[in-house]
Write a protein that holds these residues in place. Structure first.
Motif, short mmCIF file in Angstrom:
data_model
loop_
_atom_site.label_atom_id
_atom_site.label_comp_id
_atom_site.label_asym_id
_atom_site.label_seq_id
_atom_site.Cartn_x
_atom_site.Cartn_y
_atom_site.Cartn_z
N ARG A 149 0.56 -0.84 0.48
CA ARG A 149 -0.44 0.23 -0.26
C ARG A 149 1.09 1.32 0.15
O ARG A 149 0.55 2.45 -1.12
N ALA A 150 2.49 1.13 1.43
CA ALA A 150 2.35 2.52 0.74
C ALA A 150 3.40 2.59 -0.94
O ALA A 150 3.46 4.00 -1.11
N SER A 193 -2.04 3.46 14.60
CA SER A 193 -1.08 4.38 14.36
C SER A 193 -0.99 6.29 14.34
O SER A 193 -1.49 6.07 12.48
N ASP A 194 0.22 6.84 13.89
CA ASP A 194 0.13 8.23 13.06
C ASP A 194 0.58 7.80 11.95
O ASP A 194 0.41 8.16 11.04
N TRP A 195 1.30 6.11 11.49
CA TRP A 195 2.04 6.09 10.45
C TRP A 195 0.20 5.28 9.04
O TRP A 195 0.56 5.97 8.44
N ILE A 196 0.10 4.52 9.90
CA ILE A 196 -1.06 4.72 9.37
C ILE A 196 -2.12 5.66 8.85
O ILE A 196 -2.78 5.47 8.31
N ALA A 201 -4.02 8.69 4.23
CA ALA A 201 -4.04 9.93 3.90
C ALA A 201 -3.81 10.15 2.61
O ALA A 201 -4.17 10.89 1.86
N ARG A 202 -2.58 9.07 1.86
CA ARG A 202 -2.23 9.71 0.75
C ARG A 202 -2.42 8.51 0.63
O ARG A 202 -2.20 8.88 -1.30
N GLU A 203 -3.91 7.85 0.15
CA GLU A 203 -4.01 6.87 -1.22
C GLU A 203 -5.25 7.62 -1.68
O GLU A 203 -5.71 8.32 -1.14
N ARG A 204 -5.58 6.72 -2.95
CA ARG A 204 -6.91 6.68 -3.34
C ARG A 204 -7.92 6.01 -3.51
O ARG A 204 -7.60 4.84 -3.26
N PRO A 205 -8.97 6.26 -2.36
CA PRO A 205 -9.42 5.52 -2.05
C PRO A 205 -10.23 4.51 -2.79
O PRO A 205 -10.56 3.13 -2.35
N GLU A 206 -10.32 4.93 -4.23
CA GLU A 206 -11.04 4.15 -5.16
C GLU A 206 -10.37 2.75 -5.26
O GLU A 206 -10.21 1.40 -6.10
N ASP A 207 -8.89 3.04 -4.77
CA ASP A 207 -8.32 1.80 -4.99
C ASP A 207 -8.10 0.59 -4.33
O ASP A 207 -7.99 -0.48 -4.82
#
Length: 273
Positions: A149-150, A193-196, A201-207
């Motif tokens: 995902r990252a 976690s803050d990292w998760i 926040a950086r992902e595209r929800p449709e993915d």
């Protein structure tokens, strides 16, 4: 005495972990819930899977099955989890080779480092697979799902050649047990976690619609079970399987391979079938 400890300490740890996981899941997860018999069966199978993976494949056989490049043919990128290596995937490699699909893998490093650094290790493998001229998919276990995902979050768009991502027991929302982890990656996998949060926040929800997420009601490492599925993804539940054993359960492998076969077919082929 050393042999006895090697045999029974993992079993004791798995049993204790399962008791904790069952208690946490019982308080925080909606139905369905695993029975005591299902928890017990999962511990026994997990104990056997543990010795196959950590006692044989990973320390002694991790180089035994090289990656296979099939230009123009489907390629599956295999991404292991925390404290594992490419030897984890031997049963999957055999199944992929039987279908004449290519496969590629990584040894995620640094082992106790940041997941973001592990993305740097995955990136050249993904780029090579995507440049191979055929359809590509990812199968990821545990932390490997977060690494994938990252990696996707770094891409401007979803890669055209990447048809699907399958995650198996991945702590997409973190895991309760990571509260005791002190490594960088372990802290990143804590619940909420803050990292998760930053990753989401950086992902595209449709993915997420391109993901197939497997989870187990008796996973003693990634729990409660709901943390292993992304909103919008296809959700598959196994009632009785430990964290490692889940990746090799016949229903998981069989349905995942069928899912890959469908994803690799062109839209015209799927219409004709």
């Amino acid at each position: 005495m050393a042999l006895s400890l090697a045999l029974w300490l993992p079993a004791a740890a798995m049993t204790l972990g399962s008791v904790i996981a069952a208690g946490v899941a019982g308080k925080s997860s909606p139905a369905p819930r695993a029975t005591a018999w299902e928890w017990g069966s999962a511990v026994v199978r997990e104990w056997l899977a543990y010795f196959q993976v950590f006692g044989w494949r990973q320390p002694f056989r991790w180089q035994a099955m090289p990656d296979v490049a099939e230009p123009g043919r489907p390629t599956v990128v295999l991404v292991h989890g925390y404290l594992c290596n490419r030897g984890f995937w031997h049963p999957w490699r055999s199944a992929l080779q039987a279908r004449h699909w290519g496969h590629a893998s990584v040894n995620l490093e640094p082992v106790f480092g940041s997941i973001d650094d592990m993305v740097d290790v995955l990136d050249p493998v993904m780029q090579k697979a995507l440049a191979g001229g055929g359809p590509v998919a990812v199968v990821a276990h545990s932390m490997g799902g977060l690494v994938t995902r990252a990696w996707l979050a770094r891409q401007a768009t979803w890669p055209e050649a990447l048809k699907t991502v399958i995650t198996i027991g991945s702590p997409h929302h973190g895991t309760w047990v990571a509260r005791w982890a002190n490594s960088t990656a372990g802290r990143q996998m804590r619940l909420g976690s803050d990292w998760i949060a930053s990753l989401a926040a950086r992902e595209r929800p449709e993915d997420a619609r391109r993901f197939l997420c497997w989870r187990s009601l008796t996973d003693h490492v990634v729990f409660p079970p709901a943390v292993a599925v992304l909103p919008g993804a296809t959700d598959r539940v196994v009632r009785s399987a430990g964290h490692v054993d889940l990746a090799f359960q016949a229903p998981v492998m069989d349905e995942s391979l069928a899912w890959l076969a469908s994803a690799f077919r062109s839209p015209a082929d799927r219409t004709r079938s």
